[in-house]
Write an enzyme that holds these catalytic residues in place. Structure first.
Site, PDB file in Angstrom:
ATOM      1  N   HIS A  62      -2.734 -16.344   7.355  1.00 36.25           N
ATOM      2  CA  HIS A  62      -3.585 -17.273   8.101  1.00 36.25           C
ATOM      3  C   HIS A  62      -4.992 -17.186   7.541  1.00 36.25           C
ATOM      4  O   HIS A  62      -5.449 -16.108   7.183  1.00 36.25           O
ATOM      5  CB  HIS A  62      -3.587 -16.889   9.589  1.00 36.25           C
ATOM      6  CG  HIS A  62      -4.056 -18.000  10.455  1.00 36.25           C
ATOM      7  ND1 HIS A  62      -5.380 -18.266  10.671  1.00 36.25           N
ATOM      8  CD2 HIS A  62      -3.359 -18.933  11.143  1.00 36.25           C
ATOM      9  CE1 HIS A  62      -5.485 -19.314  11.462  1.00 36.25           C
ATOM     10  NE2 HIS A  62      -4.279 -19.748  11.758  1.00 36.25           N
ATOM     11  N   ASP A  87       3.721 -20.022  13.482  1.00 39.01           N
ATOM     12  CA  ASP A  87       4.931 -20.754  13.104  1.00 39.01           C
ATOM     13  C   ASP A  87       6.142 -19.859  12.889  1.00 39.01           C
ATOM     14  O   ASP A  87       7.249 -20.357  12.762  1.00 39.01           O
ATOM     15  CB  ASP A  87       4.676 -21.544  11.808  1.00 39.01           C
ATOM     16  CG  ASP A  87       3.682 -22.661  12.043  1.00 39.01           C
ATOM     17  OD1 ASP A  87       3.864 -23.393  13.023  1.00 39.01           O
ATOM     18  OD2 ASP A  87       2.722 -22.780  11.268  1.00 39.01           O
TER      19      ASP A  87
END
Ligand SMILES: CC(C)(COP(=O)(O)OP(=O)(O)OC[C@H]1O[C@@H](n2cnc3c(N)ncnc32)[C@H](O)[C@@H]1OP(=O)(O)O)[C@@H](O)C(=O)NCCC(=O)NCCS
Length: 378
Positions: free
Chosen positions: A261, A315
Protein backbone atom coordinates in the site's frame (compact mmCIF):
# COMPACT_ATOMS: atom_id res chain seq x y z
CA UNK A 1 6.67 30.91 -9.74
CA UNK A 2 8.01 28.35 -7.24
CA UNK A 3 9.48 25.33 -9.07
CA UNK A 4 8.75 22.07 -7.26
CA UNK A 5 10.43 18.73 -7.69
CA UNK A 6 8.39 16.35 -9.88
CA UNK A 7 7.01 13.44 -7.83
CA UNK A 8 5.68 10.54 -9.92
CA UNK A 9 2.20 9.63 -8.68
CA UNK A 10 2.22 12.92 -6.71
CA UNK A 11 3.47 10.85 -3.79
CA UNK A 12 3.46 12.88 -0.58
CA UNK A 13 2.03 16.02 -2.25
CA UNK A 14 -1.11 17.34 -0.51
CA UNK A 15 -3.90 17.85 -3.07
CA UNK A 16 -6.51 19.19 -0.64
CA UNK A 17 -7.18 20.15 2.95
CA UNK A 18 -9.69 17.65 4.24
CA UNK A 19 -11.36 16.74 7.53
CA UNK A 20 -13.11 13.65 6.19
CA UNK A 21 -10.71 10.83 7.02
CA UNK A 22 -7.25 10.23 8.40
CA UNK A 23 -4.71 7.45 7.93
CA UNK A 24 -1.59 6.72 9.95
CA UNK A 25 0.20 4.22 7.74
CA UNK A 26 2.91 3.44 10.29
CA UNK A 27 0.54 2.68 13.14
CA UNK A 28 -2.24 1.17 11.00
CA UNK A 29 -4.89 3.71 12.01
CA UNK A 30 -7.85 4.79 9.90
CA UNK A 31 -10.40 7.30 11.19
CA UNK A 32 -13.54 8.73 9.62
CA UNK A 33 -14.21 12.24 10.95
CA UNK A 34 -11.95 11.29 13.85
CA UNK A 35 -13.70 8.02 14.76
CA UNK A 36 -11.65 4.81 14.46
CA UNK A 37 -12.96 2.37 11.87
CA UNK A 38 -12.82 -0.48 14.37
CA UNK A 39 -15.44 1.37 16.41
CA UNK A 40 -17.64 2.17 13.42
CA UNK A 41 -17.38 -1.42 12.14
CA UNK A 42 -18.51 -2.70 15.54
CA UNK A 43 -21.25 -0.14 16.28
CA UNK A 44 -22.41 1.75 13.20
CA UNK A 45 -24.18 1.00 9.93
CA UNK A 46 -23.16 1.92 6.40
CA UNK A 47 -25.81 4.64 6.04
CA UNK A 48 -24.98 6.16 9.42
CA UNK A 49 -21.28 6.19 8.50
CA UNK A 50 -22.09 7.72 5.10
CA UNK A 51 -24.04 10.48 6.88
CA UNK A 52 -21.11 11.05 9.25
CA UNK A 53 -18.67 11.41 6.36
CA UNK A 54 -20.84 13.67 4.22
CA UNK A 55 -22.30 15.97 6.89
CA UNK A 56 -19.41 15.77 9.33
CA UNK A 57 -21.21 14.56 12.48
CA UNK A 58 -23.01 11.41 13.54
CA UNK A 59 -26.74 11.94 12.90
CA UNK A 60 -29.27 12.16 15.72
CA UNK A 61 -31.87 9.37 15.89
CA UNK A 62 -34.34 11.51 13.92
CA UNK A 63 -31.76 12.60 11.34
CA UNK A 64 -30.69 9.02 10.75
CA UNK A 65 -34.27 7.82 10.42
CA UNK A 66 -35.04 10.58 7.90
CA UNK A 67 -31.91 9.83 5.87
CA UNK A 68 -32.60 6.07 5.83
CA UNK A 69 -36.16 6.76 4.77
CA UNK A 70 -35.10 9.06 1.92
CA UNK A 71 -32.60 6.51 0.66
CA UNK A 72 -35.25 3.78 0.89
CA UNK A 73 -37.66 5.90 -1.19
CA UNK A 74 -35.11 6.55 -3.94
CA UNK A 75 -33.86 3.02 -4.54
CA UNK A 76 -35.89 2.48 -7.70
CA UNK A 77 -34.34 3.40 -11.03
CA UNK A 78 -36.28 4.86 -13.94
CA UNK A 79 -37.45 2.25 -16.43
CA UNK A 80 -35.58 4.12 -19.19
CA UNK A 81 -32.31 3.66 -17.27
CA UNK A 82 -33.17 -0.03 -16.91
CA UNK A 83 -33.90 -0.24 -20.64
CA UNK A 84 -30.65 1.51 -21.46
CA UNK A 85 -28.77 -0.99 -19.27
CA UNK A 86 -30.55 -3.89 -21.00
CA UNK A 87 -28.75 -2.99 -24.19
CA UNK A 88 -25.30 -3.12 -22.57
CA UNK A 89 -23.30 -6.14 -23.80
CA UNK A 90 -23.56 -8.97 -21.25
CA UNK A 91 -19.84 -9.65 -21.69
CA UNK A 92 -19.01 -6.09 -20.57
CA UNK A 93 -17.41 -5.55 -17.18
CA UNK A 94 -19.92 -4.48 -14.50
CA UNK A 95 -17.66 -1.53 -13.60
CA UNK A 96 -18.03 -0.21 -17.15
CA UNK A 97 -21.78 -0.74 -16.90
CA UNK A 98 -21.80 1.14 -13.61
CA UNK A 99 -19.72 4.01 -14.96
CA UNK A 100 -22.06 4.41 -17.93
CA UNK A 101 -25.17 4.17 -15.74
CA UNK A 102 -23.89 6.65 -13.17
CA UNK A 103 -23.06 9.11 -15.96
CA UNK A 104 -26.51 8.54 -17.49
CA UNK A 105 -28.16 9.68 -14.24
CA UNK A 106 -26.83 13.11 -15.12
CA UNK A 107 -28.97 13.07 -18.29
CA UNK A 108 -32.10 12.36 -16.31
CA UNK A 109 -31.38 14.75 -13.45
CA UNK A 110 -29.78 17.59 -15.35
CA UNK A 111 -30.59 20.44 -12.99
CA UNK A 112 -27.34 21.75 -11.48
CA UNK A 113 -27.69 23.87 -8.38
CA UNK A 114 -24.41 23.30 -6.58
CA UNK A 115 -24.85 25.96 -3.92
CA UNK A 116 -28.21 24.72 -2.75
CA UNK A 117 -27.99 22.34 0.25
CA UNK A 118 -31.26 20.68 -0.84
CA UNK A 119 -29.73 19.89 -4.25
CA UNK A 120 -26.65 18.44 -2.56
CA UNK A 121 -28.80 16.28 -0.30
CA UNK A 122 -31.01 15.07 -3.17
CA UNK A 123 -27.99 14.12 -5.26
CA UNK A 124 -26.33 12.34 -2.34
CA UNK A 125 -29.50 10.38 -1.60
CA UNK A 126 -30.11 9.51 -5.24
CA UNK A 127 -26.58 8.27 -5.86
CA UNK A 128 -26.29 6.28 -2.63
CA UNK A 129 -29.75 4.80 -3.19
CA UNK A 130 -29.55 3.91 -6.88
CA UNK A 131 -26.00 2.68 -7.36
CA UNK A 132 -26.71 -0.68 -5.64
CA UNK A 133 -29.90 -1.04 -7.70
CA UNK A 134 -27.95 -0.48 -10.91
CA UNK A 135 -25.23 -2.97 -9.93
CA UNK A 136 -27.82 -5.64 -9.09
CA UNK A 137 -29.88 -4.87 -12.21
CA UNK A 138 -26.91 -5.32 -14.54
CA UNK A 139 -26.01 -8.60 -12.84
CA UNK A 140 -29.50 -10.04 -13.44
CA UNK A 141 -29.92 -8.59 -16.91
CA UNK A 142 -26.59 -9.91 -18.18
CA UNK A 143 -27.87 -13.39 -17.24
CA UNK A 144 -30.98 -12.67 -19.30
CA UNK A 145 -33.25 -12.11 -16.30
CA UNK A 146 -35.41 -9.14 -15.39
CA UNK A 147 -34.05 -6.96 -12.59
CA UNK A 148 -35.64 -7.36 -9.18
CA UNK A 149 -37.38 -4.37 -7.62
CA UNK A 150 -35.99 -3.12 -4.29
CA UNK A 151 -37.86 -4.26 -1.19
CA UNK A 152 -38.87 -1.46 1.16
CA UNK A 153 -38.98 -3.70 4.22
CA UNK A 154 -35.28 -4.55 3.94
CA UNK A 155 -32.47 -2.32 5.08
CA UNK A 156 -29.77 -1.05 2.73
CA UNK A 157 -27.39 -4.02 2.63
CA UNK A 158 -30.03 -6.74 2.97
CA UNK A 159 -31.93 -5.15 0.09
CA UNK A 160 -28.87 -5.13 -2.15
CA UNK A 161 -28.18 -8.82 -1.49
CA UNK A 162 -31.86 -9.54 -2.08
CA UNK A 163 -31.83 -7.70 -5.44
CA UNK A 164 -28.66 -9.55 -6.43
CA UNK A 165 -29.65 -13.07 -5.48
CA UNK A 166 -33.44 -12.81 -5.74
CA UNK A 167 -33.79 -14.12 -2.21
CA UNK A 168 -33.71 -12.61 1.25
CA UNK A 169 -30.19 -12.89 2.64
CA UNK A 170 -29.10 -14.55 5.86
CA UNK A 171 -29.03 -11.93 8.65
CA UNK A 172 -25.36 -12.52 9.51
CA UNK A 173 -24.35 -12.26 5.84
CA UNK A 174 -26.27 -8.98 5.49
CA UNK A 175 -24.67 -7.58 8.66
CA UNK A 176 -21.19 -8.57 7.50
CA UNK A 177 -21.83 -7.08 4.07
CA UNK A 178 -22.86 -3.81 5.72
CA UNK A 179 -19.60 -3.78 7.71
CA UNK A 180 -17.67 -4.39 4.47
CA UNK A 181 -19.30 -1.25 3.06
CA UNK A 182 -18.22 0.71 6.15
CA UNK A 183 -14.65 -0.49 5.64
CA UNK A 184 -14.61 0.59 1.98
CA UNK A 185 -16.49 3.89 2.21
CA UNK A 186 -13.55 6.28 2.47
CA UNK A 187 -9.79 6.34 2.42
CA UNK A 188 -8.26 9.82 2.20
CA UNK A 189 -6.69 11.04 -1.05
CA UNK A 190 -6.56 7.84 -3.11
CA UNK A 191 -6.68 7.76 -6.92
CA UNK A 192 -10.47 7.63 -7.34
CA UNK A 193 -11.10 10.29 -4.70
CA UNK A 194 -8.55 12.54 -6.34
CA UNK A 195 -10.30 11.91 -9.64
CA UNK A 196 -13.65 12.81 -8.01
CA UNK A 197 -12.21 16.04 -6.60
CA UNK A 198 -10.60 17.06 -9.89
CA UNK A 199 -13.91 16.54 -11.69
CA UNK A 200 -15.83 18.28 -8.89
CA UNK A 201 -13.50 21.28 -9.14
CA UNK A 202 -14.81 22.06 -12.63
CA UNK A 203 -18.28 22.53 -11.07
CA UNK A 204 -19.84 19.80 -13.16
CA UNK A 205 -22.71 17.69 -11.79
CA UNK A 206 -22.25 15.00 -9.11
CA UNK A 207 -23.12 12.21 -11.58
CA UNK A 208 -20.09 13.12 -13.70
CA UNK A 209 -18.03 13.28 -10.48
CA UNK A 210 -19.08 9.76 -9.50
CA UNK A 211 -18.74 8.40 -13.06
CA UNK A 212 -15.16 9.61 -13.32
CA UNK A 213 -14.32 8.17 -9.90
CA UNK A 214 -15.88 4.80 -10.85
CA UNK A 215 -13.65 4.74 -13.94
CA UNK A 216 -10.58 5.36 -11.80
CA UNK A 217 -11.54 2.78 -9.19
CA UNK A 218 -11.79 0.04 -11.82
CA UNK A 219 -8.07 -0.39 -12.47
CA UNK A 220 -6.12 -3.36 -11.04
CA UNK A 221 -3.81 -1.12 -9.01
CA UNK A 222 -6.81 0.34 -7.16
CA UNK A 223 -10.22 -1.30 -6.57
CA UNK A 224 -9.71 -3.98 -9.20
CA UNK A 225 -7.09 -5.76 -7.09
CA UNK A 226 -9.69 -7.73 -5.11
CA UNK A 227 -10.73 -9.61 -8.27
CA UNK A 228 -7.14 -10.40 -9.06
CA UNK A 229 -6.56 -11.74 -5.54
CA UNK A 230 -9.18 -14.45 -6.09
CA UNK A 231 -7.74 -15.28 -9.52
CA UNK A 232 -4.30 -15.52 -7.92
CA UNK A 233 -5.53 -17.82 -5.09
CA UNK A 234 -7.25 -20.03 -7.67
CA UNK A 235 -4.09 -20.15 -9.76
CA UNK A 236 -2.03 -21.17 -6.70
CA UNK A 237 -4.57 -23.91 -6.02
CA UNK A 238 -3.02 -25.47 -2.87
CA UNK A 239 -1.18 -24.51 0.29
CA UNK A 240 1.97 -26.34 -0.94
CA UNK A 241 2.11 -24.18 -4.06
CA UNK A 242 2.16 -20.90 -2.15
CA UNK A 243 5.90 -20.66 -1.49
CA UNK A 244 7.05 -21.55 -5.04
CA UNK A 245 4.40 -19.20 -6.48
CA UNK A 246 5.51 -16.27 -4.33
CA UNK A 247 9.19 -16.95 -5.01
CA UNK A 248 8.66 -17.14 -8.75
CA UNK A 249 6.62 -13.91 -8.86
CA UNK A 250 9.22 -12.07 -6.82
CA UNK A 251 12.06 -13.41 -8.96
CA UNK A 252 10.24 -12.10 -12.04
CA UNK A 253 9.69 -8.76 -10.29
CA UNK A 254 5.92 -9.20 -10.41
CA UNK A 255 3.60 -7.74 -7.80
CA UNK A 256 1.55 -9.96 -5.50
CA UNK A 257 -2.02 -8.77 -5.63
CA UNK A 258 -3.64 -7.74 -2.35
CA UNK A 259 -0.29 -6.82 -0.79
CA UNK A 260 1.39 -3.47 -0.34
CA UNK A 261 0.00 0.00 0.00
CA UNK A 262 1.23 3.48 -0.76
CA UNK A 263 0.39 4.58 2.79
CA UNK A 264 0.25 1.52 5.07
CA UNK A 265 3.55 0.03 6.03
CA UNK A 266 1.86 -2.41 8.44
CA UNK A 267 -1.13 -4.70 7.92
CA UNK A 268 -4.05 -2.61 6.68
CA UNK A 269 -6.50 -2.20 9.61
CA UNK A 270 -9.35 -2.97 7.21
CA UNK A 271 -7.71 -6.27 6.27
CA UNK A 272 -7.59 -7.21 9.98
CA UNK A 273 -11.35 -6.65 10.34
CA UNK A 274 -12.14 -8.32 7.00
CA UNK A 275 -10.19 -11.39 8.04
CA UNK A 276 -12.29 -11.62 11.24
CA UNK A 277 -15.47 -11.25 9.17
CA UNK A 278 -14.32 -13.98 6.78
CA UNK A 279 -13.77 -16.27 9.78
CA UNK A 280 -17.28 -15.54 11.10
CA UNK A 281 -18.72 -16.51 7.73
CA UNK A 282 -16.63 -19.68 7.52
CA UNK A 283 -17.77 -20.64 11.07
CA UNK A 284 -21.39 -20.36 10.03
CA UNK A 285 -21.32 -21.56 6.42
CA UNK A 286 -18.26 -23.84 6.28
CA UNK A 287 -14.59 -23.20 5.49
CA UNK A 288 -12.95 -22.28 2.23
CA UNK A 289 -9.71 -23.86 1.01
CA UNK A 290 -8.70 -20.54 -0.48
CA UNK A 291 -8.63 -19.10 3.03
CA UNK A 292 -5.95 -21.66 3.99
CA UNK A 293 -4.01 -20.65 0.89
CA UNK A 294 -4.43 -16.96 1.77
CA UNK A 295 -3.20 -17.44 5.33
CA UNK A 296 -0.11 -19.32 4.13
CA UNK A 297 0.48 -16.60 1.58
CA UNK A 298 0.33 -13.92 4.26
CA UNK A 299 2.96 -15.86 6.25
CA UNK A 300 5.31 -16.33 3.27
CA UNK A 301 4.95 -12.73 2.05
CA UNK A 302 5.61 -11.38 5.53
CA UNK A 303 8.77 -13.46 5.70
CA UNK A 304 9.96 -12.23 2.28
CA UNK A 305 8.66 -8.64 2.13
CA UNK A 306 7.79 -7.66 5.70
CA UNK A 307 11.04 -5.68 5.91
CA UNK A 308 9.76 -3.48 3.04
CA UNK A 309 6.47 -2.86 4.84
CA UNK A 310 4.49 -5.05 2.43
CA UNK A 311 1.50 -6.62 4.18
CA UNK A 312 -2.08 -7.54 3.18
CA UNK A 313 -4.19 -4.59 2.09
CA UNK A 314 -7.98 -4.17 2.09
CA UNK A 315 -8.33 -6.25 -1.08
CA UNK A 316 -6.66 -9.37 0.24
CA UNK A 317 -9.50 -10.70 2.38
CA UNK A 318 -12.51 -8.82 0.99
CA UNK A 319 -12.75 -11.14 -2.02
CA UNK A 320 -12.91 -14.19 0.24
CA UNK A 321 -15.80 -12.63 2.18
CA UNK A 322 -17.76 -11.84 -1.00
CA UNK A 323 -16.96 -15.24 -2.51
CA UNK A 324 -18.44 -16.95 0.52
CA UNK A 325 -21.60 -14.89 -0.01
CA UNK A 326 -21.83 -16.28 -3.55
CA UNK A 327 -21.04 -12.93 -5.18
CA UNK A 328 -19.39 -13.22 -8.63
CA UNK A 329 -15.78 -12.05 -8.74
CA UNK A 330 -16.35 -9.26 -11.24
CA UNK A 331 -18.86 -7.63 -8.88
CA UNK A 332 -16.27 -7.10 -6.15
CA UNK A 333 -15.16 -3.74 -7.53
CA UNK A 334 -18.71 -2.47 -8.18
CA UNK A 335 -19.43 -3.33 -4.54
CA UNK A 336 -16.38 -1.30 -3.56
CA UNK A 337 -17.98 1.53 -5.59
CA UNK A 338 -21.34 1.11 -3.81
CA UNK A 339 -19.50 1.90 -0.59
CA UNK A 340 -17.04 4.47 -1.88
CA UNK A 341 -19.69 6.64 -3.53
CA UNK A 342 -20.44 8.09 -0.09
CA UNK A 343 -16.76 8.95 0.41
CA UNK A 344 -16.55 10.54 -3.04
CA UNK A 345 -19.66 12.60 -2.30
CA UNK A 346 -18.19 13.77 1.00
CA UNK A 347 -15.17 15.00 -0.98
CA UNK A 348 -17.43 16.53 -3.64
CA UNK A 349 -19.22 18.53 -0.94
CA UNK A 350 -15.95 19.53 0.73
CA UNK A 351 -14.43 20.55 -2.62
CA UNK A 352 -17.45 22.72 -3.47
CA UNK A 353 -17.20 24.52 -0.15
CA UNK A 354 -13.71 25.83 -0.98
CA UNK A 355 -13.39 25.27 -4.66
CA UNK A 356 -10.46 26.14 -6.86
CA UNK A 357 -10.20 24.32 -10.18
CA UNK A 358 -7.33 21.81 -10.27
CA UNK A 359 -4.68 22.98 -12.66
CA UNK A 360 -1.33 21.42 -11.75
CA UNK A 361 1.75 21.97 -13.80
CA UNK A 362 4.11 19.60 -15.62
CA UNK A 363 7.80 19.21 -16.23
CA UNK A 364 8.14 19.47 -19.99
CA UNK A 365 10.75 17.05 -21.30
CA UNK A 366 10.00 17.24 -25.02
CA UNK A 367 11.61 19.06 -27.93
CA UNK A 368 11.45 22.72 -29.01
CA UNK A 369 11.61 24.56 -32.32
CA UNK A 370 11.07 21.39 -34.36
CA UNK A 371 10.62 22.16 -38.09
CA UNK A 372 7.53 20.76 -39.79
CA UNK A 373 8.49 17.93 -42.19
CA UNK A 374 6.23 17.87 -45.26
CA UNK A 375 4.23 14.65 -45.63
CA UNK A 376 6.05 13.48 -48.77
CA UNK A 377 9.41 13.65 -46.97
CA UNK A 378 8.34 11.45 -44.02
C1 LIG B 1 -0.63 -0.69 -3.92
C2 LIG B 1 0.66 -0.43 -4.66
C3 LIG B 1 0.31 0.12 -6.07
C4 LIG B 1 1.46 0.61 -3.90
O1 LIG B 1 2.54 0.89 -4.67
P1 LIG B 1 3.68 1.93 -4.32
O2 LIG B 1 3.39 2.69 -3.09
O3 LIG B 1 3.94 2.68 -5.56
O4 LIG B 1 4.87 0.98 -3.93
P2 LIG B 1 6.03 0.57 -4.90
O5 LIG B 1 5.45 -0.05 -6.14
O6 LIG B 1 6.95 1.73 -5.07
O7 LIG B 1 6.73 -0.55 -4.03
C5 LIG B 1 7.78 -0.36 -3.08
C6 LIG B 1 8.57 -1.64 -3.03
O8 LIG B 1 7.76 -2.72 -2.55
C7 LIG B 1 7.58 -3.71 -3.56
N1 LIG B 1 6.17 -4.08 -3.61
C8 LIG B 1 5.10 -3.24 -3.39
N2 LIG B 1 3.96 -3.92 -3.51
C9 LIG B 1 4.29 -5.18 -3.79
C10 LIG B 1 3.54 -6.33 -4.03
N3 LIG B 1 2.21 -6.30 -4.02
N4 LIG B 1 4.18 -7.47 -4.33
C11 LIG B 1 5.53 -7.50 -4.37
N5 LIG B 1 6.30 -6.44 -4.13
C12 LIG B 1 5.70 -5.29 -3.85
C13 LIG B 1 7.99 -3.03 -4.86
O9 LIG B 1 8.45 -3.97 -5.81
C14 LIG B 1 9.08 -2.10 -4.40
O10 LIG B 1 10.23 -2.83 -4.20
P3 LIG B 1 11.68 -2.16 -4.51
O11 LIG B 1 11.79 -1.02 -3.55
O12 LIG B 1 12.64 -3.27 -4.24
O13 LIG B 1 11.63 -1.72 -5.93
C15 LIG B 1 1.51 -1.70 -4.79
O14 LIG B 1 1.81 -2.18 -3.50
C16 LIG B 1 0.79 -2.77 -5.61
O15 LIG B 1 0.85 -2.75 -6.83
N6 LIG B 1 0.13 -3.77 -4.93
C17 LIG B 1 -0.57 -4.80 -5.61
C18 LIG B 1 -1.91 -4.29 -6.10
C19 LIG B 1 -2.91 -4.10 -4.99
O16 LIG B 1 -3.08 -4.97 -4.14
N7 LIG B 1 -3.58 -2.95 -5.02
C20 LIG B 1 -4.62 -2.61 -4.06
C21 LIG B 1 -4.18 -1.47 -3.20
S1 LIG B 1 -5.32 -1.19 -1.90
Amino acid sequence: MMVCEYKPGLEGIPAAQSSISYVDGQKGILEYRGIRIEELAAKSTFLETAYLLIWGELPSKEELKAFEEEVRLHRRIKYRIRDMMKSFPESGHPMDALQASAAALGLFYSLRDLHNPAYIRDSVVRLIATIPTMVAAFQLMRKGNDPVKPRDDLDYSANFLYMLNEKEPDALAAKIFDICLILHVEHTMNASTFSARVTASTLTDPYAVVASAVGTLGGPLHGGANEEVIQMLEEIGSVENVRPYVEERLQNKQKLMGFGHRVYKVKDPRAIILQELAEQLFDKFGGDKYYDIAQEMERVVEEKLGHKGIYPNVDFYSGLVYRKMGIPTDLFTPIFAIARVAGWLAHWKEQLAENRIFRPTQVYNGKHEVPYTPLEQR
